[in-house]
Design a protein around this motif. Structure first.
Motif, PDB file in Angstrom:
ATOM      1  N   SER A   1       4.474   2.563   2.102  1.00 37.24           N
ATOM      2  CA  SER A   1       4.749   2.789   3.761  1.00 37.24           C
ATOM      3  C   SER A   1       4.221   1.463   4.292  1.00 37.24           C
ATOM      4  O   SER A   1       4.811   1.464   5.499  1.00 37.24           O
ATOM      5  CB  SER A   1       3.067   3.635   3.924  1.00 37.24           C
ATOM      6  N   TYR A   2       2.846   0.819   3.580  1.00 37.95           N
ATOM      7  CA  TYR A   2       2.190  -0.861   4.563  1.00 37.95           C
ATOM      8  C   TYR A   2       3.194  -2.018   3.275  1.00 37.95           C
ATOM      9  O   TYR A   2       2.831  -1.540   2.774  1.00 37.95           O
ATOM     10  CB  TYR A   2       1.252  -0.906   4.317  1.00 37.95           C
TER      11      TYR A   2
ATOM     12  N   SER B   1      -4.113  -5.341  -0.504  1.00 41.14           N
ATOM     13  CA  SER B   1      -4.077  -3.586  -0.601  1.00 41.14           C
ATOM     14  C   SER B   1      -4.680  -2.586  -0.780  1.00 41.14           C
ATOM     15  O   SER B   1      -5.201  -2.975  -1.980  1.00 41.14           O
ATOM     16  CB  SER B   1      -2.444  -3.775  -0.968  1.00 41.14           C
ATOM     17  N   THR B   2      -5.236  -1.681  -0.205  1.00 46.20           N
ATOM     18  CA  THR B   2      -6.266  -1.476  -0.304  1.00 46.20           C
ATOM     19  C   THR B   2      -5.964  -0.240  -1.487  1.00 46.20           C
ATOM     20  O   THR B   2      -7.083  -0.323  -2.383  1.00 46.20           O
ATOM     21  CB  THR B   2      -6.542  -0.221   0.543  1.00 46.20           C
ATOM     22  N   THR B   3      -4.836   0.354  -1.581  1.00 46.92           N
ATOM     23  CA  THR B   3      -4.576   0.737  -2.879  1.00 46.92           C
ATOM     24  C   THR B   3      -4.604   0.205  -4.532  1.00 46.92           C
ATOM     25  O   THR B   3      -4.711   0.378  -5.348  1.00 46.92           O
ATOM     26  CB  THR B   3      -2.904   1.162  -2.761  1.00 46.92           C
TER      27      THR B   3
ATOM     28  N   THR C   1     -11.503   7.888   9.030  1.00 52.16           N
ATOM     29  CA  THR C   1      -9.995   7.474   8.871  1.00 52.16           C
ATOM     30  C   THR C   1      -9.644   8.570   8.973  1.00 52.16           C
ATOM     31  O   THR C   1      -8.406   8.490   9.441  1.00 52.16           O
ATOM     32  CB  THR C   1     -10.180   6.487   7.102  1.00 52.16           C
TER      33      THR C   1
ATOM     34  N   ALA D   1       0.999  -1.249   0.087  1.00 53.32           N
ATOM     35  CA  ALA D   1       0.024   0.178   0.163  1.00 53.32           C
ATOM     36  C   ALA D   1       0.583   1.322  -0.023  1.00 53.32           C
ATOM     37  O   ALA D   1       1.224   1.458   0.842  1.00 53.32           O
ATOM     38  CB  ALA D   1      -1.061  -0.253   1.011  1.00 53.32           C
TER      39      ALA D   1
ATOM     40  N   PRO E   1      -1.851   5.749   2.835  1.00 57.06           N
ATOM     41  CA  PRO E   1      -2.333   4.942   0.934  1.00 57.06           C
ATOM     42  C   PRO E   1      -4.237   4.270   2.385  1.00 57.06           C
ATOM     43  O   PRO E   1      -5.303   4.240   0.606  1.00 57.06           O
ATOM     44  CB  PRO E   1      -1.826   3.627   1.023  1.00 57.06           C
ATOM     45  N   GLN E   2      -4.760   4.825   2.994  1.00 60.58           N
ATOM     46  CA  GLN E   2      -5.498   4.047   3.285  1.00 60.58           C
ATOM     47  C   GLN E   2      -6.596   5.237   2.913  1.00 60.58           C
ATOM     48  O   GLN E   2      -7.766   4.701   3.211  1.00 60.58           O
ATOM     49  CB  GLN E   2      -5.957   4.124   5.099  1.00 60.58           C
TER      50      GLN E   2
ATOM     51  N   PRO F   1      -5.827   0.487   5.231  1.00 61.04           N
ATOM     52  CA  PRO F   1      -4.620   0.240   4.267  1.00 61.04           C
ATOM     53  C   PRO F   1      -4.969  -0.690   3.412  1.00 61.04           C
ATOM     54  O   PRO F   1      -4.026  -1.442   2.847  1.00 61.04           O
ATOM     55  CB  PRO F   1      -3.366   0.570   4.992  1.00 61.04           C
TER      56      PRO F   1
ATOM     57  N   THR G   1       1.584  -6.520   2.108  1.00 60.00           N
ATOM     58  CA  THR G   1       0.860  -6.927   2.825  1.00 60.00           C
ATOM     59  C   THR G   1      -0.287  -7.493   2.029  1.00 60.00           C
ATOM     60  O   THR G   1       0.216  -8.147   0.536  1.00 60.00           O
ATOM     61  CB  THR G   1      -0.460  -5.516   1.777  1.00 60.00           C
TER      62      THR G   1
END
Length: 763
Positions: free
Chosen positions: A531-532, A538-540, A628, A528, A604-605, A591, A535
């Motif tokens: 940053s994350y 991933s949300t992205t 959020t 993500a 990214p969330q 995220p 994962t």
């Protein structure tokens, strides 16, 4: 008494009309004193040429930059520095004036009746200097170069300007330019050497792509760039040596044959990959001939282009926060100077970098230096430079960024074929101008057996989804301006194919099932943003695929056939839902479903809010997105206006007026340097173009948001910002109006049929 009242009303009406009829010229930058050094320079440019112009100790100086000047190491080199000295030293007077004329796109320098106009032809790569004086004077013009001999790079920090980034086991040199007098002209050029291993060769070898090297696009080979300085009434005045800032230089000078009250100097520039130098020189000569033959109409053509450019769109804010709109226009000018470049405007300084010690004293190098490389393109940063061009109506300026990806497509597809033997284009986050990962970011100290297609990099591992933001831009051009996007659709489909085939392959390697128990993709490992890391779902990634697949499926039949539509429809059904989590009892965006660690400080969330538009105003899920923004500790920890941070955009998209206004004010504050929009260095370099781009997007989103055919006006616009505006919306729509005290006082929507789609969210 009645006459007095009428007079007051008339004056009030006049002042009101005057305030409402603001023009771009009101934002001209005017300096009434000379500059101390290059950090106090003023941008000037057009087409794909950028000049940093300043006057120091009576001398007029400017750096020459042009799109595509990448050397053997993929450093983005300046072409040189020009110095103009006048015999009467007219600029050392109290009535000195230097002005950037935005509406016409040129810089003027004057004192008394001596006037110098510096301008760049938008349609031909030529710089013009026009000098007029009431008295006959002589001038001396010098081309100054710090690349008059090979430069061995010994300081590890200096390597950060090119694609090597760190010390190598071999010498890294910046090779000298070729500079000499040619008659009464000065010819200068740099031609990339073929007898040395350049960074393209090295990257291909070290990343295990030699088997397909002859198929790879290579922008480094035979790249040649330079120009010629010419003018009537000039003769050779020899060479001198000197030092500017931290760098020694050699000068080649021309001087007036006789004193004159007018003098014109032309500098033709050429960048091309040619088999021979002679071929390149022929191209340069043709540019010069073209410039001479069209000199009379060239200035008028250039002025017309700039006037039309400014008429496309604007945001003029009155009162104490007028700095916001002033700097909005100034930064847009910087972007327009590379409107027609072969290469995108670089996020880390664009065409307008200056001597690096004036950015940070720890970099006492030549003006060729900038952090984060010259030919390296960082997607997360580049996107912020290009997204604001849609609402500005600057659709023609998107082409360099799109072409960059189209040229790199085959290289990205060959990566997938060589490393994993499947189809689709694999674009990493920090890629070279030839589409392969930057060699330093790729990582050369790799564990045995590590996947050769992967970057061994804690920040960039598995980060492939950022290319979809450029896919979105390509799709948006069809929606905004009705552009035929036939050339882009195969690119978009190739990027989708990579995710489809790669994550099926990864799942088969790790288990017996290709999909999860819901029949959906298993996006593991994914990322993500930076940053994350490591994962699961991933949300992205999920947001990008949901939007791009939906948009591709909606395309008219002329772009995709029924078989492709069926394929992408099935893929869309297999995309898992966007992960959610609970914070303090409130539902928020997550995220990813799970992650191993946090590596950077993005948010990214909130990418489902921007750029993907899946959450936000006019949608039932707005509260989740606001939660959020408000409650996620990582989002709040890094909430700031600095650099590429996009909290101002998130706040605007969520209708948070006060926060959007506060962050946008901070974003648009004058820079620490003399020119107001030379922001930075923040996380990157100065001028920080992704700082400016993110600021522009935030302001646009405060004023107008779009959701397919819906147009929301004033969704996060503060009541105390009175303004005139003109912006572009999808379906060839322009929105022009006046807002006062939180109310729309005048609104023009073209075409008129689109007015029913406008929702005014007044105070």
């Amino acid at each position: 008494m009645r006459k007095y009242i009428l007079l007051v009303v008339f004056i009030g009406l006049f002042l009101s009309l005057k305030a409402q009829n603001k023009s771009i010229s009101d934002y001209n930058v005017v300096w009434n004193s000379q500059s101390k050094n290059s950090s106090e320079s003023m941008p000037c440019g057009g087409g794909d040429i950028g000049l940093n112009v300043w006057v120091e100790n009576g001398d007029v100086l400017f750096y020459l930059s042009r799109s595509g000047t990448f050397d053997e190491n993929n450093t983005f080199l300046k072409l040189g520095r020009v110095r103009l000295q006048l015999s009467s030293n007219p600029f050392n007077t109290s009535d000195f004036k230097q002005e950037l004329h935005l509406e016409e796109g040129f810089v003027s320098i004057s004192s008394g009746k001596t006037k110098l106009k510096i301008w760049v032809d938008v349609f031909r790569p030529v710089v013009h200097l026009d000098l007029q004086s009431d008295k006959a004077i002589t001038l001396k013009t010098s081309f100054e170069s710090w690349r008059n001999e090979d430069h061995l790079i010994t300081d590890a920090k200096e390597l950060r300007a090119n694609s090597y980034k760190v010390k190598q086991k071999f010498e890294v040199k910046t090779f000298k330019d070729n500079i000499d007098f040619q008659g009464n002209n000065i010819l200068f050029y740099h031609r990339n050497r073929s007898d040395v291993e350049n960074v393209f060769d090295y990257t291909v070898k070290m990343e295990g792509m030699n088997s397909v090297k002859d198929q790879l696009y290579n922008p480094i080979k035979n790249n040649t760039f330079g120009g010629i300085i010419t003018g009537k009434n000039l003769k050779v005045a020899g060479n001198t040596f000197g030092k500017y800032a931290d760098t020694d230089f050699k000068a080649w000078s021309l001087e007036s044959i006789k004193a004159s009250r007018s003098q014109q100097i032309d500098i033709a520039l050429h960048v091309a990959q040619t088999e021979t130098f002679e071929e390149w020189q022929k191209g340069l000569n043709n540019i010069l001939i073209e410039a001479v033959n069209h000199k009379k109409e060239a200035f008028q053509q250039t002025i017309t282009w700039w006037k039309n450019f400014w008429n496309r769109s604007y945001i003029y804010i009155e009162g104490k926060d007028s700095t916001v709109s002033r700097n909005y226009q100034l930064f847009r000018y910087q972007l327009a100077c590379n409107a027609y470049g072969r290469w995108p405007t670089k996020f880390n300084g664009g065409l307008f970098t200056f001597d690096p010690a004036h950015v940070d004293k720890i970099y006492p190098f030549s003006v060729d230096f900038r952090l984060w490389g010259g030919g390296t393109m960082t997607a997360q940063n580049q996107r912020l430079v290009y997204f604001p061009m849609f609402k500005n109506g600057d659709f023609d300026m998107l082409k360099p960024q799109f072409d960059f990806y189209l040229r790199s497509l085959k290289n990205a597809e060959l990566r997938s074929k060589v490393y994993w033997n499947h189809a689709g284009a694999c674009f990493t986050e920090q890629i070279e101008n030839f589409g392969l990962p930057n060699i330093f970011e790729y990582g050369l100290k790799r564990p045995e057996g590590y996947d050769a297609g992967m970057e061994y990099n804690a920040w960039l591992e598995y980060q492939w989804e950022t290319v979809f933001e450029f896919c979105l831009m390509m799709l948006e051009t069809e929606r905004y301006e009705g552009r035929d996007i036939s050339e882009y659709v195969p690119f978009i489909e190739s990027c989708l194919t990579f995710y489809d085939e790669h994550y099926q392959q990864l799942a088969k390697k790790r288990g017996a099932k290709t999909f999860d128990e819901q029949g959906q993709y298993i996006f593991y490992p994914s990322s993500a943003a930076e940053s994350y890391k490591m994962t699961y779902n991933s949300t992205t990634v999920i947001s990008a695929l949901k939007v791009i697949l939906s948009r591709v499926i909606e395309l008219p039949e002329k772009y995709i056939d029924s078989t492709s539509k069926e394929k992408w429809t099935m893929m869309l059904k297999r995309i898992p839902p966007i992960p959610l989590q609970e914070i303090d009892g409130h539902k928020t965006l997550a995220p990813a479903q799970t992650w191993a660690r946090i590596q950077n400080s993005e948010a990214p969330q909130l990418y489902p809010v921007y750029p993907w538009g899946l959450y936000g105003l006019g949608k039932s899920n707005l509260e989740t997105a606001i939660n959020t923004y408000r409650l996620d500790p990582h989002v709040q920890q890094y909430r700031t206006h600095i650099g590429w941070r996009q909290h101002s955009i998130f706040a605007a998209r969520l209708g948070l007026k006060e926060e959007a206004q506060e962050l946008t004010r901070e974003k648009f504050k004058d820079a620490n340097h003399r020119f107001p929009t030379f922001w930075g260095p923040a996380f990157d370099w100065t001028p920080d173009h992704n700082w400016g781009g993110s600021a522009m997007i935030g302001l646009q989103e405060m004023l107008m948001q779009v959701d397919d055919k819906k147009i929301y006006l004033l969704p996060a616009w503060p009541k105390d910002w009175n303004a005139q505006f003109k912006l572009h919306a999808p379906y060839n729509t322009t929105i022009e109006g006046i807002v006062k005290n939180g109310k729309i006082q005048k609104l023009t929507v073209l075409p008129v049929s689109r007015k029913s789609d406008v929702v005014v969210m007044e105070q």
